[in-house]
Design a protein around this motif. Structure first.
Motif, PDB file in Angstrom:
ATOM      1  N   UNK A 257      39.492  25.586  31.374  1.00 40.24           N
ATOM      2  CA  UNK A 257      39.106  25.376  32.773  1.00 40.24           C
ATOM      3  C   UNK A 257      39.716  26.444  33.663  1.00 40.24           C
ATOM      4  N   UNK A 258      40.987  26.745  33.435  1.00 43.33           N
ATOM      5  CA  UNK A 258      41.648  27.757  34.277  1.00 43.33           C
ATOM      6  C   UNK A 258      40.952  29.102  34.170  1.00 43.33           C
ATOM      7  N   UNK A 259      40.574  29.515  32.949  1.00 43.82           N
ATOM      8  CA  UNK A 259      39.888  30.803  32.766  1.00 43.82           C
ATOM      9  C   UNK A 259      38.507  30.800  33.418  1.00 43.82           C
ATOM     10  N   UNK A 260      37.787  29.669  33.302  1.00 41.84           N
ATOM     11  CA  UNK A 260      36.455  29.589  33.909  1.00 41.84           C
ATOM     12  C   UNK A 260      36.545  29.662  35.425  1.00 41.84           C
ATOM     13  N   UNK A 261      37.508  28.949  36.008  1.00 42.42           N
ATOM     14  CA  UNK A 261      37.699  28.999  37.464  1.00 42.42           C
ATOM     15  C   UNK A 261      38.073  30.413  37.897  1.00 42.42           C
ATOM     16  N   UNK A 262      38.913  31.062  37.103  1.00 46.53           N
ATOM     17  CA  UNK A 262      39.315  32.446  37.407  1.00 46.53           C
ATOM     18  C   UNK A 262      38.107  33.378  37.415  1.00 46.53           C
ATOM     19  N   UNK A 263      37.195  33.201  36.434  1.00 45.26           N
ATOM     20  CA  UNK A 263      35.998  34.040  36.365  1.00 45.26           C
ATOM     21  C   UNK A 263      35.088  33.823  37.570  1.00 45.26           C
ATOM     22  N   UNK A 264      34.953  32.579  37.985  1.00 47.76           N
ATOM     23  CA  UNK A 264      34.102  32.278  39.144  1.00 47.76           C
ATOM     24  C   UNK A 264      34.723  32.817  40.420  1.00 47.76           C
ATOM     25  N   UNK A 267      34.415  36.431  41.610  1.00 48.20           N
ATOM     26  CA  UNK A 267      33.240  36.839  42.379  1.00 48.20           C
ATOM     27  C   UNK A 267      33.181  36.185  43.756  1.00 48.20           C
ATOM     28  N   UNK A 268      33.776  35.018  43.903  1.00 46.78           N
ATOM     29  CA  UNK A 268      33.741  34.329  45.196  1.00 46.78           C
ATOM     30  C   UNK A 268      34.761  34.872  46.187  1.00 46.78           C
ATOM     31  N   UNK A 269      35.982  35.079  45.722  1.00 50.18           N
ATOM     32  CA  UNK A 269      37.090  35.327  46.653  1.00 50.18           C
ATOM     33  C   UNK A 269      36.980  36.640  47.443  1.00 50.18           C
ATOM     34  N   UNK A 270      36.593  37.768  46.804  1.00 49.38           N
ATOM     35  CA  UNK A 270      36.512  39.013  47.599  1.00 49.38           C
ATOM     36  C   UNK A 270      35.564  38.924  48.789  1.00 49.38           C
ATOM     37  N   UNK A 275      34.833  38.558  54.594  1.00 50.75           N
ATOM     38  CA  UNK A 275      34.153  37.939  55.730  1.00 50.75           C
ATOM     39  C   UNK A 275      35.152  37.388  56.749  1.00 50.75           C
ATOM     40  N   UNK A 276      36.215  36.783  56.259  1.00 50.88           N
ATOM     41  CA  UNK A 276      37.228  36.241  57.172  1.00 50.88           C
ATOM     42  C   UNK A 276      37.878  37.373  57.976  1.00 50.88           C
ATOM     43  N   UNK A 310      42.212  28.279  51.669  1.00 48.08           N
ATOM     44  CA  UNK A 310      42.266  27.535  50.409  1.00 48.08           C
ATOM     45  C   UNK A 310      41.189  26.449  50.368  1.00 48.08           C
ATOM     46  N   UNK A 311      41.015  25.748  51.461  1.00 49.51           N
ATOM     47  CA  UNK A 311      39.993  24.707  51.531  1.00 49.51           C
ATOM     48  C   UNK A 311      38.591  25.296  51.429  1.00 49.51           C
ATOM     49  N   UNK A 312      38.354  26.406  52.100  1.00 44.41           N
ATOM     50  CA  UNK A 312      37.033  27.049  52.062  1.00 44.41           C
ATOM     51  C   UNK A 312      36.683  27.490  50.644  1.00 44.41           C
TER      52      UNK A 312
END
Length: 529
Positions: A257-264, A267-270, A275-276, A310-312
């Motif tokens: 799960x940790x690796x899958x969340x890291x992969x997702x 692409x999401x975080x940058x 944008x912020x 973190x919530x976003x």
């Protein structure tokens, strides 16, 4: 002497009375115990570990639970894993009691390794235990993100992705190397993922895509990560039931799960961070998508942002999970069943011809009149749900349900296939028969079954707040595929293999089918302008 004898007699009488009283109280206690409600039927549990060894020897756990319930001939079972009582339910009557009559004490979530990692410590809506954070995120999702105002505002983006779906499949038809052979699972999943990226990030791809307008390496890795997360969500990890074993991660659940969340999040975080920064520097002034909306929500006094970074980030992962799984799985199964029963596919096409015609593509405004298409999807939700159980609930107090004792802290799991395939409720439960959902010509087919004879979108206090969006995406996906293209097995003599995957309830093999254009060529050419 007489006094001493009298005192001795009184003591003997007192002792005798005490003994009789103790025997009487013991009998009352035994009687009470014998008439008190018992736990639902289930396997004999070992001390400390419960039935964990048996579960680990019979993975996947959901199939073991369902097989156990069949052997016990019960619609409610209690399986102790570690110190936790798992209550599995396949009865619509009991499901209604849980989700309607006792909804208030059924509205929390258990602590689970997968849910904790996905939500970054329970900062999102669906996986948070009942409490202030859950109430806050529910207000955000219901009143803002999934409001009718935002739904209408994002209409053009959804239309653009529906057009892109048709264009992508049409490109496969024109490709002489594959001659219209389409991986429908890929097309369905990527449509849902593209739509998410569009409404959240205002972009279809993280990378450059491919020449046929399909997804590139980045998007494939992103979608694979999402479906790995979905497959592990509340996945009966050992540490969920014996928490002190979490550090050892014996079953590798935490690592996966940790690796899958890291992969997702790679692409999401940058784009979220960028944008912020744009809003903080005044480089952006108009809200174009859901990310802009989340960033600009303000606290009650309007002095600071309502949501932290973190919530976003946690909520965006959750939105993505909710968009990609149910619609793509329902459309893939429905089309597979319809190809094997050409009269059902023909009937759906006839409805589209009557409601929409053949000189334009089906639009969202047509959905209320597409009863048969929706009935096909509802039948797919009934027989072929992707997830075996609803998102787990935790019971907040001792209660008696259906004559059985449900202890406080129990994890209650309503079985999607158990309800949808219940032979006591459904005639020919394993047969794909859309007509069963059409009550009358004037009655519109809805995906949610209020009697809980099946679960498509969850209901109750923890019900899915995105039913409108999910229903729209699902219907447009199947309607566009069957209106714009004719579908057959890859070889004329073949039929589609409807074997179910052992690891989940999806098709064992992706649906591969041959598509040919069904409309005038000008309809498709307009999509390239």
């Amino acid at each position: 002497m007489k006094f001493e004898q009298s005192l001795s007699n009184e003591l003997v009488s007192l002792l005798a009375l005490s003994l009789v009283s103790l025997i009487f109280l013991k009998l009352i206690s035994i009687t009470k115990r014998s008439t008190a409600p018992i736990l639902p039927p289930g396997p004999i549990a070992y001390p400390v570990v419960g039935s964990l060894p048996e579960m680990l020897l019979n993975k996947p756990a959901f199939r073991w639970i369902h097989n156990l319930m069949q052997k016990l001939n019960t619609e409610i079972a209690c399986i102790r894993l570690g110190s936790v009582h798992i209550i599995a339910v396949t009865s619509p009557e009991l499901s209604r009691e849980f989700l309607k009559k006792h909804d208030a004490i059924f509205a929390s979530r258990p602590d689970a390794v997968s849910a904790r990692l996905i939500s970054d410590g329970y900062f999102s809506l669906a996986f948070s235990p009942a409490g202030d954070q859950w109430k806050k995120m529910r207000r955000v999702m219901v009143s803002e993100v999934l409001s009718m105002r935002v739904f209408r505002r994002l209409h053009a983006m959804r239309c653009e992705e529906a057009d892109h779906l048709v264009r992508y499949v049409y490109n496969q038809c024109k490709n002489p190397l594959i001659n219209g052979v389409v991986n429908v699972r890929d097309a369905a999943r990527y449509y849902c993922a593209n739509l998410f990226r569009k409404v959240v990030f205002s972009g279809r791809f993280f990378g450059l895509g491919t020449e046929d307008e399909g997804l590139g390496t980045e998007e494939r890795e992103h979608v694979d990560g999402l479906f790995t997360i979905i497959s592990c969500l509340y996945g009966f990890a050992i540490a969920d039931f014996i928490p002190w074993l979490d550090v050892f991660d014996f079953d590798g659940h935490k690592r996966i799960v940790r690796n899958a969340v890291k992969n997702v999040r790679k692409y999401h975080d940058p784009p979220i961070n960028k944008r912020m920064e744009m809003w903080q520097l005044g480089l952006k002034s108009e809200q174009d998508d859901i990310l802009d909306l989340l960033i600009n929500l303000r606290s009650s006094d309007q002095t600071k942002p309502l949501l932290s970074v973190r919530e976003i980030k946690a909520q965006i992962i959750e939105i993505m999970i909710g968009i990609v799984d149910n619609p793509s799985n329902a459309a893939e199964w429905a089309l597979a069943e319809m190809i094997n029963q050409p009269h059902i596919l023909a009937k759906a096409c006839q409805e589209l011809n009557r409601v929409v015609g053949k000189d334009r593509l089906v639009e969202e405004s047509d959905i209320p009149n597409l009863n048969y298409v929706k009935a096909c999807l509802k039948e797919s939700f009934r027989i072929h749900p992707l997830s075996p159980f609803n998102v787990h609930h935790v019971w907040s107090k001792d209660v008696v349900m259906g004559g059985y004792f449900i202890p406080k802290g129990s994890h209650v799991l309503l079985s999607r296939p158990g309800l949808g395939r219940n032979p006591r409720v459904w005639d020919e439960p394993l047969r794909f028969k859309p007509e069963r959902h059409i009550v009358g010509e004037s009655s519109e087919v809805e995906f949610v079954d209020q009697e809980l004879r099946m679960l498509s979108f969850s209901t109750g206090r923890r019900g899915c707040p995105g039913i409108l969006l999910g229903s729209t995406i699902t219907t447009m996906l199947l309607a566009r595929l069957i209106q714009a293209f004719r579908w057959k097995p890859p070889l004329e003599t073949d039929i589609i293999d409807l074997s179910e995957s052992r690891h989940d309830l999806g098709l064992a093999k992706p649906l591969i089918a041959r598509a040919t254009p069904r409309l005038d060529s000008q309809i498709y050419k307009q999509l390239y302008i």
